[in-house]
Design a protein around this motif. Structure first.
Motif, mmCIF file in Angstrom:
data_model
loop_
_atom_site.group_PDB
_atom_site.id
_atom_site.type_symbol
_atom_site.label_atom_id
_atom_site.label_comp_id
_atom_site.label_asym_id
_atom_site.label_seq_id
_atom_site.Cartn_x
_atom_site.Cartn_y
_atom_site.Cartn_z
ATOM 1 N N GLN A 1 -1.711 9.307 -9.619
ATOM 2 C CA GLN A 1 -2.316 8.036 -9.216
ATOM 3 C C GLN A 1 -2.345 7.888 -7.696
ATOM 4 O OE1 GLN A 1 -0.046 5.006 -11.398
ATOM 5 N NE2 GLN A 1 -1.936 4.361 -12.386
ATOM 6 N N LYS A 2 -1.359 8.495 -7.025
ATOM 7 C CA LYS A 2 -1.261 8.356 -5.572
ATOM 8 C C LYS A 2 -2.516 8.854 -4.871
ATOM 9 C CE LYS A 2 3.772 8.847 -5.138
ATOM 10 N NZ LYS A 2 4.840 9.674 -4.520
ATOM 11 N N THR A 3 -2.989 10.041 -5.268
ATOM 12 C CA THR A 3 -4.123 10.642 -4.563
ATOM 13 C C THR A 3 -5.469 10.080 -5.017
ATOM 14 O OG1 THR A 3 -4.151 12.467 -6.163
ATOM 15 C CG2 THR A 3 -2.891 12.807 -4.149
ATOM 16 N N LEU A 4 -5.444 9.231 -6.068
ATOM 17 C CA LEU A 4 -6.699 8.642 -6.550
ATOM 18 C C LEU A 4 -6.836 7.185 -6.131
ATOM 19 C CD1 LEU A 4 -6.758 10.052 -10.192
ATOM 20 C CD2 LEU A 4 -7.785 11.016 -8.146
ATOM 21 N N SER A 5 -5.855 6.690 -5.388
ATOM 22 C CA SER A 5 -5.856 5.280 -5.004
ATOM 23 C C SER A 5 -7.122 4.930 -4.228
ATOM 24 C CB SER A 5 -4.630 4.984 -4.149
ATOM 25 O OG SER A 5 -4.642 3.646 -3.720
ATOM 26 N N GLY A 6 -7.822 3.918 -4.706
ATOM 27 C CA GLY A 6 -9.015 3.440 -4.016
ATOM 28 C C GLY A 6 -10.301 4.134 -4.422
ATOM 29 N N VAL A 7 -10.212 5.171 -5.285
ATOM 30 C CA VAL A 7 -11.427 5.876 -5.732
ATOM 31 C C VAL A 7 -11.702 5.433 -7.162
ATOM 32 C CG1 VAL A 7 -12.580 8.100 -5.907
ATOM 33 C CG2 VAL A 7 -10.680 7.805 -4.299
ATOM 34 N N GLU A 8 -12.568 4.440 -7.325
ATOM 35 C CA GLU A 8 -12.732 3.730 -8.586
ATOM 36 C C GLU A 8 -13.126 4.647 -9.740
ATOM 37 O OE1 GLU A 8 -12.411 0.392 -10.957
ATOM 38 O OE2 GLU A 8 -11.913 0.570 -8.828
ATOM 39 N N PRO B 1 -2.753 -1.877 -8.216
ATOM 40 C CA PRO B 1 -3.362 -2.830 -7.283
ATOM 41 C C PRO B 1 -3.760 -2.099 -6.009
ATOM 42 C CG PRO B 1 -0.973 -3.072 -7.316
ATOM 43 C CD PRO B 1 -1.315 -2.098 -8.406
ATOM 44 N N PRO B 2 -4.641 -2.651 -5.191
ATOM 45 C CA PRO B 2 -5.012 -1.977 -3.936
ATOM 46 C C PRO B 2 -3.770 -1.738 -3.086
ATOM 47 C CG PRO B 2 -6.401 -3.894 -4.339
ATOM 48 C CD PRO B 2 -5.310 -3.957 -5.346
ATOM 49 N N GLN B 3 -3.781 -0.639 -2.364
ATOM 50 C CA GLN B 3 -2.636 -0.345 -1.505
ATOM 51 C C GLN B 3 -2.750 -1.031 -0.148
ATOM 52 O OE1 GLN B 3 -2.220 4.180 -2.568
ATOM 53 N NE2 GLN B 3 -0.219 3.380 -2.003
ATOM 54 N N ILE B 4 -3.903 -1.619 0.099
ATOM 55 C CA ILE B 4 -4.066 -2.473 1.278
ATOM 56 C C ILE B 4 -4.614 -3.804 0.775
ATOM 57 C CG2 ILE B 4 -5.217 -2.780 3.488
ATOM 58 C CD1 ILE B 4 -5.404 0.258 3.675
ATOM 59 N N MET C 1 -4.125 2.035 6.297
ATOM 60 C CA MET C 1 -4.485 3.185 5.459
ATOM 61 C C MET C 1 -3.720 4.422 5.898
ATOM 62 S SD MET C 1 -6.131 4.367 2.897
ATOM 63 C CE MET C 1 -7.425 3.233 2.451
ATOM 64 N N GLY C 2 -3.515 4.595 7.195
ATOM 65 C CA GLY C 2 -2.730 5.730 7.678
ATOM 66 C C GLY C 2 -1.315 5.695 7.139
ATOM 67 N N THR C 3 -0.704 4.512 7.118
ATOM 68 C CA THR C 3 0.644 4.347 6.564
ATOM 69 C C THR C 3 0.666 4.694 5.077
ATOM 70 O OG1 THR C 3 1.142 2.597 8.157
ATOM 71 C CG2 THR C 3 2.496 2.678 6.178
ATOM 72 N N VAL C 4 -0.323 4.211 4.350
ATOM 73 C CA VAL C 4 -0.397 4.434 2.903
ATOM 74 C C VAL C 4 -0.640 5.907 2.585
ATOM 75 C CG1 VAL C 4 -1.876 4.004 0.906
ATOM 76 C CG2 VAL C 4 -1.076 2.086 2.301
ATOM 77 N N ILE C 5 -1.581 6.513 3.294
ATOM 78 C CA ILE C 5 -1.926 7.915 3.042
ATOM 79 C C ILE C 5 -0.714 8.818 3.283
ATOM 80 C CG2 ILE C 5 -3.244 9.855 3.994
ATOM 81 C CD1 ILE C 5 -4.928 8.241 2.171
ATOM 82 N N TRP C 6 -0.018 8.590 4.373
ATOM 83 C CA TRP C 6 1.170 9.405 4.678
ATOM 84 C C TRP C 6 2.207 9.274 3.567
ATOM 85 C CZ3 TRP C 6 1.726 12.465 9.120
ATOM 86 C CH2 TRP C 6 2.987 13.048 9.290
ATOM 87 N N ASP C 7 2.378 8.065 3.062
ATOM 88 C CA ASP C 7 3.340 7.822 1.979
ATOM 89 C C ASP C 7 2.896 8.494 0.686
ATOM 90 O OD1 ASP C 7 4.571 6.241 -0.347
ATOM 91 O OD2 ASP C 7 5.677 5.440 1.363
ATOM 92 N N ASN C 8 1.624 8.375 0.343
ATOM 93 C CA ASN C 8 1.122 8.923 -0.921
ATOM 94 C C ASN C 8 1.241 10.438 -0.996
ATOM 95 O OD1 ASN C 8 0.475 6.390 -1.828
ATOM 96 N ND2 ASN C 8 -1.723 6.575 -1.473
ATOM 97 N N TYR C 9 0.963 11.094 0.117
ATOM 98 C CA TYR C 9 0.886 12.551 0.083
ATOM 99 C C TYR C 9 2.205 13.245 0.426
ATOM 100 C CZ TYR C 9 -4.151 12.743 -0.622
ATOM 101 O OH TYR C 9 -5.405 12.643 -1.160
ATOM 102 N N PHE C 10 3.025 12.634 1.234
ATOM 103 C CA PHE C 10 4.166 13.369 1.783
ATOM 104 C C PHE C 10 5.524 12.841 1.338
ATOM 105 C CE2 PHE C 10 0.858 13.631 5.299
ATOM 106 C CZ PHE C 10 0.294 14.781 4.760
ATOM 107 N N SER C 11 5.561 11.780 0.535
ATOM 108 C CA SER C 11 6.845 11.264 0.058
ATOM 109 C C SER C 11 7.347 12.109 -1.104
ATOM 110 C CB SER C 11 6.702 9.801 -0.384
ATOM 111 O OG SER C 11 5.743 9.698 -1.424
#
Length: 771
Positions: A244-251, A329-332, A467-477
Motif C-alpha cells: 500500500q505504501k508505494t501505491l499511495s495516491g495512485v487511484e 486516507p491521503p498521506q497529505i 510529499m518528500g517527507t511521505v515518500i522517504w517514509d514509504n520507501y525507506f522505513s
C-alpha cells in the motif's frame, strides 16, 4: 443403481485407508464431502439421469441447481437458533463460496470475478494445502466426536442393562469366589454379569482412546491454524499492507490492489470456520466431561482447557488482524478539506452471524502517541493531537466486495497539533487510528488499524515538501520499526528505485538509465556544494534526507505533478516521444548529430514544472545549430489547447527525437483537429506550412526566432489560443537552475567515474580525481 442412495450408503461403510483414500479423492477435486453427504439423494439421481448426455449445458444446469439447493439449505439453517445449526450454517456458507471459486465452466460462469486458480502462485498453493489439511483433520475430529456421542449412548444402555441385571440377580452384586461351586442358573448369571462388565470396560476404554485421539487432533488443528495465520496474516496480508505504501495516491492501482484482498479474505474466512467449528467441538466435549465426571475424563480435560484458551487467542488474533484499512486516507491532508478512507473486516460476513458489528471511529494520533501505542500503552487522550469531523460510521455489508466495510467519505481535520521547536510543519508526521469493538459470546474484542504516516498541511504550497517527507517514509522505513523512525541517509540506488517506481505508477512508464544518471548528477551537485562529507569513504554514495528533500525533491515533484495531471503528456511519455530528464549540453550533442528540423522534449532543469522544446536547424552560414526557446511552464500550458497542437503549428519542428519519425506520424493521435493534419511526410508538411494556421487568425501569436536576424521576416509565427497577451517569448531558454543548484558549475568536482561508481553502488578511491 436401483436405489438412490446406493453409492453413498456403500461409502459410509468404509474404514481406515479406504476412507482416507475416498476423502483424499474428494479433496483432490476440491469438492467438500459434506455436500456429497447432505445432497446424496439429489446428486445420484442427477448423474443416473444424465446418462451419456454429459455435455456443458447439462453440467451448467447441475451446477446451478446444486448451488440453489445449498443456498436454500443455508436459508433454512438461518431460521434455527441452536449452536449446531449455527455451525452448519457457517460451514454451508463457506462451501458455497468454495464451490463457486472451484467449479468454473465456459459461458454462464458465475465465478468469473473470483481468483483464477490456474494462475495461483506457489505461496497461495501452499496456503491452500494447509487449509485442506485443516479441513480434513476437522472432519476427522467431527467423526470422533460423533463416535464419542455414540459410545456415550451405548454406555448409557449398557449401564441400564447392568442395573437391571443386578436388580434381577442381587446375588451377583459381587464377583464369584474362586473354587466355589454355584448352581447352574447362578453360574449362567455370573457369565452374563461378566459379559456386561467386559462390554462396559471395552466401551469406556474405546471412549477414552477416542477422547485422547480427538484431543490430539485438536492440538494439530491449533498448530495448523497458527501456521495458517503465519502464512496469511503475517505473510500475505502483511505484504499487501506494505505494498500500500508505494501505491499511495495512485487511484487506479489502489483499486486493483483492493481486488487482491479477495483471496486473502477466503483464507481468513476458512480460518474462522475452522476455529469456530473446533471451538464448538471442544466446548461440547468439555460439557460431556463435566457431566459424566468419569475418572478417564480427567486425563483429557486439562488438555482441552489449554486448547480452548489457544482457540480463543487465535480467534482474537484473527478478528484483530482481519480488521484493516482497505483504502488508505491521503498521506497529505489539508486542514478543513474533505478526505476519505475505507475500513473493512475480512471475516465480517461470517462474524456478523456470531457478533453485532459496531461503529468504526477515527482518531488522529501524533508520533509520540503511536510510539506509546506500540509498547502497549493506550493513549489516554485520543483527541490530544487534533479533531477529525465525521469520523464515526457503522459497518455495513457491501454486496460488490462481499465484505463488511465502512466508507468514511466526508472526514475533515478541524485542528491538529502544532510543530514544536525546530520542527517544520511538513516534517511532522501523524497517523489516523481506526477502531471498533466486536462482542463475541459476551467477550469484547477491540480491533484497530493504523494508517500510513500522514502530514497535515495548511497551505497547498507545502505539498511538495510534505510529499518528500511521505515518500522517504514509504520507501525507506523498516517494516517493523518504532513509530515513524526512518534512516537519515540512504544509497543512491535506493533513491533511483524510488524515483523510477513513483514515475512508473503515476505516469505509466519508468525512467531510462540516462534519465537516472541525469537525476543523480543533479542531486549530487547540490550535495557537494553544501556537504563535502558525501565524498568521504564512510558516506560515499549515501544521500542525506535533508539534502534530498530541499530543493531536489521539490523540483522533481513539480515535474511529476505536471505529468500526472496532464493525460496528453502521460501518453506522449509512455509512447517514448519524450526524452525528459536530460542535461542541456547532452541534448545539444544529440541534436547536432540529427537531421535539421529534429526536435526534442525535455524537462527544464531550472524552471519548475516546465517543458523545454529544443531543436536543430541550419543558420545562414550553413552551420547546424541548436535552439533553446523559453520553456513552456504550467501557466502557458493552461493557455494552450494541447502540446501536440503547438508542435504541429511550428513548421520548423519536423522530426521528433528519439523515434526519428515525423511529428505527423508521432503526434497525429494526440491532435484533436486530425482532419487538418497533413497526411503526407515531411515534404508535404513543409509545403503546407505556409498556408493558414490551424488556429484562427484573430488569435494572438507568439514569435520564435529562428536565426541571428532580428528582422520580422526572419521569424516564424505560430498562432495559439491565448486569452491574455502572453505567449512563448523570443528569449532563449537560459535553463537557469533553482537557487542553490547550478547543474554545471557545481559539477566541476564530480567526474564521470564518480557518477558511474555511484550508479553501480561501488566505492571510489579517495585518491581519485574529481576534476
Amino acid at each position: 443403481g436401483k436405489t438412490d442412495m446406493a453409492l453413498w450408503a456403500a461409502s459410509q461403510s468404509l474404514r481406515g485407508p479406504a476412507l482416507q483414500q475416498m476423502l483424499q479423492t474428494y479433496e483432490m477435486h476440491q469438492f467438500h464431502i459434506e455436500i456429497r453427504c447432505i445432497f446424496a439423494n439429489w446428486i445420484e439421481n442427477q448423474f443416473w439421469n444424465l446418462g451419456q448426455n454429459r455435455d456443458e449445458p447439462n453440467a451448467i444446469r447441475v451446477r446451478d441447481e446444486l448451488l440453489n439447493l445449498m443456498r436454500q439449505q443455508t436459508q433454512q439453517l438461518e431460521q434455527i437458533s441452536t449452536q449446531d445449526a449455527l455451525l452448519q450454517w457457517s460451514r454451508m456458507t463457506k462451501y458455497i463460496e468454495d464451490f463457486k471459486a472451484t467449479i468454473t465452466l465456459k459461458g454462464n460462469d458465475e465465478s468469473s470475478d473470483w481468483p483464477n486458480r490456474n494462475n495461483i502462485s506457489s505461496a497461495a498453493e501452499d496456503i491452500r494445502k494447509t487449509c485442506s489439511q485443516l479441513h480434513m483433520i476437522t472432519i476427522d475430529a467431527e467423526n470422533d466426536w460423533k463416535n464419542i456421542q455414540q459410545l456415550g449412548e451405548n454406555l448409557n444402555i449398557l449401564l441400564h442393562h447392568w442395573n437391571k441385571f443386578l436388580q434381577e440377580h442381587p446375588e451377583c452384586s459381587h464377583q464369584p469366589v474362586s473354587n466355589t461351586k454355584y448352581p447352574s442358573n447362578q453360574m449362567q448369571a455370573y457369565k452374563q454379569r461378566q459379559k456386561l462388565y467386559s462390554d462396559i470396560l471395552d466401551n469406556v476404554k474405546r471412549r477414552k482412546d477416542t477422547e485422547m485421539g480427538i484431543a490430539e487432533k485438536f492440538a494439530k488443528i491449533v498448530e495448523g491454524i497458527k501456521l495458517l495465520h503465519s502464512k496469511v496474516l503475517d505473510g500475505q496480508l502483511f505484504e499487501w499492507k506494505q505494498h500500500q505504501k508505494t501505491l499511495s495516491g495512485v487511484e487506479n492501482l489502489m483499486n486493483t490492489h483492493c481486488e487482491e484482498l479477495k483471496q486473502i479474505q477466503l483464507w481468513c474466512e476458512s480460518s474462522l470456520d475452522t476455529i469456530w467449528q473446533t471451538k464448538i467441538l471442544v466446548e461440547q466435549l468439555l460439557a460431556v466431561c463435566d457431566k459424566n465426571l468419569q475418572p478417564n475424563d480427567q486425563a483429557v480435560k486439562p488438555t482441552l482447557n489449554v486448547i480452548f484458551q489457544e482457540l480463543e487467542n487465535l480467534l482474537s488474533e484473527l478478528v484483530n488482524k482481519a480488521f484493516i484499512i482497505m483504502k488508505q486516507p491521503p498521506q497529505i491532508i489539508k486542514v478543513d478539506t474533505k478526505f476519505a478512507a475505507s475500513v473493512c473486516s475480512l471475516i465480517g460476513t461470517k462474524l456478523n452471524a456470531f457478533s453485532r458489528l459496531t461503529d468504526v471511529n477515527a482518531y488522529i494520533l501524533s508520533e509520540s502517541q503511536i510510539r506509546s501505542l506500540g509498547i502497549g500503552n493506550f493513549p489516554p487522550d485520543l483527541g490530544a493531537s487534533g479533531k477529525i469531523l465525521n469520523s464515526c460510521k457503522p459497518m455495513q455489508f457491501d454486496s460488490q466486495t462481499r465484505m463488511w466495510k465502512v466508507d468514511l467519505t466526508n472526514m475533515k481535520i478541524g485542528r491538529r497539533a502544532t510543530a514544536k521547536g525546530d520542527e517544520m510543519v511538513t516534517e511532522l508526521k501523524f497517523a489516523i487510528l481506526f477502531m471498533s469493538e466486536f462482542t463475541i459470546q459476551a467477550k469484547k474484542i477491540v480491533v484497530r488499524d493504523l494508517s500510513l504516516p500522514t502530514v497535515v498541511i495548511v497551505n497547498t504550497n507545502q505539498t511538495a515538501n510534505a510529499m518528500g517527507t511521505v515518500i522517504w517514509d514509504n520507501y525507506f522505513s523498516s517494516p517493523n520499526r518504532e513509530a515513524f523512525e526512518v534512516p537519515k541517509e540512504v544509497k543512491w540506488q535506493n533513491i533511483a528505485h524510488m524515483l523510477n517506481t513513483e514515475f512508473f505508477h503515476r505516469v505509466g512508464s519508468g525512467l531510462s538509465e540516462e534519465n537516472l544518471q541525469f537525476l543523480a548528477c543533479k542531486l549530487i551537485a547540490h550535495i557537494l556544494c553544501s556537504n563535502r562529507r558525501f565524498l568521504r569513504n564512510e558516506n560515499r554514495g549515501f544521500v542525506p534526507v535533508s539534502e534530498f528533500n530541499q530543493p531536489f525533491w521539490k523540483w522533481f515533484y513539480t515535474v511529476l505533478d505536471l505529468m500526472q495531471s496532464n493525460p496528453e503528456l502521460k501518453a506522449i511519455w509512455c509512447e517514448g516521444l519524450f526524452v525528459g530528464f536530460i542535461a542541456k549540453e547532452r541534448a545539444k550533442e544529440i541534436l547536432l548529430e540529427c537531421e535539421p528540423g529534429t526536435f526534442l522534449l525535455r524537462f527544464s532543469s531550472g524552471k519548475p514544472k516546465a517543458i523545454s522544446i529544443c531543436f536543430t536547424r541550419v543558420d545562414r552560414s550553413g552551420q547546424k545549430i541548436v535552439e533553446f526557446p523559453e520553456p513552456l511552464d504550467e501557466k502557458k500550458f493552461t493557455l494552450m489547447k494541447t502540446l501536440s497542437e503547438c508542435l504541429f503549428d511550428i513548421q520548423q519542428f519536423i522530426y521528433v527525437y528519439p523515434k526519428g519519425i515525423s511529428k505527423v506520424e508521432a503526434f497525429r493521435s494526440h491532435y484533436s483537429g486530425c482532419s487538418n493534419v497533413p497526411k503526407g511526410g515531411p515534404d508535404t508538411l513543409a509545403s503546407e506550412s505556409g498556408k493558414s494556421s490551424i488556429y484562427d487568425k484573430s488569435k494572438l501569436k507568439f514569435k520564435l526566432f529562428l536565426d541571428d536576424s532580428t528582422e520580422p521576416e526572419a521569424s516564424s509565427t505560430c498562432s495559439t489560443p491565448l486569452h491574455t497577451p502572453q505567449a512563448l517569448t523570443p528569449s532563449v531558454d537560459p535553463d537557469c537552475e533553482i537557487p542553490g543548484i547550478n547543474m554545471y558549475s557545481d559539477m566541476q568536482d564530480v567526474s564521470d567515474d564518480f557518477v558511474r561508481h555511484l550508479l553501480q553502488g561501488s566505492a571510489v578511491d579517495d585518491s581519485e580525481s574529481f576534476g
